[in-house]
Design a protein around this motif. Structure first.
Motif, PDB file in Angstrom:
ATOM      1  N   ASP A  88       0.845  -1.183   0.000  1.00 36.46           N
ATOM      2  CA  ASP A  88       0.000   0.000   0.000  1.00 36.46           C
ATOM      3  C   ASP A  88       0.886   1.239   0.000  1.00 36.46           C
ATOM      4  O   ASP A  88       1.672   1.432   0.927  1.00 36.46           O
ATOM      5  CB  ASP A  88      -0.892  -0.008   1.237  1.00 36.46           C
ATOM      6  CG  ASP A  88      -1.936   1.081   1.241  1.00 36.46           C
ATOM      7  OD1 ASP A  88      -1.766   2.092   0.529  1.00 36.46           O
ATOM      8  OD2 ASP A  88      -2.928   0.921   1.967  1.00 36.46           O
ATOM      9  N   HIS A  95      -0.560  -5.997   1.538  1.00 37.67           N
ATOM     10  CA  HIS A  95      -1.859  -6.651   1.377  1.00 37.67           C
ATOM     11  C   HIS A  95      -1.618  -8.023   0.752  1.00 37.67           C
ATOM     12  O   HIS A  95      -0.928  -8.136  -0.269  1.00 37.67           O
ATOM     13  CB  HIS A  95      -2.779  -5.829   0.473  1.00 37.67           C
ATOM     14  CG  HIS A  95      -3.172  -4.529   1.079  1.00 37.67           C
ATOM     15  ND1 HIS A  95      -4.268  -4.383   1.887  1.00 37.67           N
ATOM     16  CD2 HIS A  95      -2.597  -3.305   1.008  1.00 37.67           C
ATOM     17  CE1 HIS A  95      -4.365  -3.132   2.283  1.00 37.67           C
ATOM     18  NE2 HIS A  95      -3.362  -2.449   1.759  1.00 37.67           N
ATOM     19  N   ARG A 104      -3.434  -8.177   6.050  1.00 39.26           N
ATOM     20  CA  ARG A 104      -2.503  -7.041   6.002  1.00 39.26           C
ATOM     21  C   ARG A 104      -1.407  -7.283   7.023  1.00 39.26           C
ATOM     22  O   ARG A 104      -1.685  -7.659   8.162  1.00 39.26           O
ATOM     23  CB  ARG A 104      -3.216  -5.738   6.358  1.00 39.26           C
ATOM     24  CG  ARG A 104      -4.216  -5.306   5.359  1.00 39.26           C
ATOM     25  CD  ARG A 104      -5.055  -4.123   5.777  1.00 39.26           C
ATOM     26  NE  ARG A 104      -4.496  -3.347   6.877  1.00 39.26           N
ATOM     27  CZ  ARG A 104      -4.623  -2.047   7.023  1.00 39.26           C
ATOM     28  NH1 ARG A 104      -5.302  -1.354   6.139  1.00 39.26           N
ATOM     29  NH2 ARG A 104      -4.110  -1.417   8.041  1.00 39.26           N
TER      30      ARG A 104
END
Length: 171
Positions: A88, A95, A104
């Motif tokens: 991310d 992720h 996550r």
């Protein structure tokens, strides 16, 4: 994107050499380097380095570190099949997706990564495990083991005509 069945053995090898709970965070990390349709797994305990390269669909190259044991334990529990890994850009997390499963994990900054030594292209010798075991058995008697102050060394190097020079030293 990788297939679990293609990377799980390498992940387990990478996790086996990292310290369990002590040491710097970068030593407890498995580093994921994605480029040229390969996922490279890297880990170290500062003495031993592991590097494995596996097929992957790479949309954007990059390098990220994840807490090694958590990552391997998570992937080990997933069924075989395709797994998507995506960092991310807004938050320091990786992720992990497989079908409807989504996870996550926090990531380590790539600036923590310690460059690994490249495997030498020249002078490489292929040894069978049996030969290496026999070699170690023959010279192990002269390697010191008298406590923490003992100097112990096993020296091996390729020699001419596919031969190997080996010595055990106790100081």
């Amino acid at each position: 994107t990788v297939y679990k069945e293609e990377v799980i053995e390498g992940l387990q090898k990478a996790a086996n050499i990292i310290p369990q709970r002590t040491g710097a965070a970068y030593l407890r990390s498995i580093w994921l380097k994605a480029e040229n349709n390969r996922l490279e797994l890297l880990s170290t305990d500062s003495n031993i380095e592991f590097r494995g390269s596996y097929p992957a669909e790479v949309r954007e190259p990059g390098l990220v570190g994840v807490q090694g044991r958590q990552f391997v334990d998570l992937l080990r529990r997933l069924p075989n099949g395709q797994i998507s890994l995506k960092v991310d850009p807004e938050a320091p997390v990786l992720h992990i997706e497989q079908g409807r499963r989504k996870y996550r994990l926090p990531v380590n900054d790539a600036t923590w990564f310690q460059k690994f030594a490249d495997f030498p292209d020249e002078g490489a010798v292929i040894w069978s495990g049996d030969f290496l075991q026999e070699l170690i058995d023959k010279i192990m008697f002269c390697i010191g083991d008298e406590g923490a102050d003992a100097l112990a060394c096993l020296f091996m190097k390729p020699a001419a005509e596919g031969r190997i020079e080996a010595a055990g030293m106790n100081g």
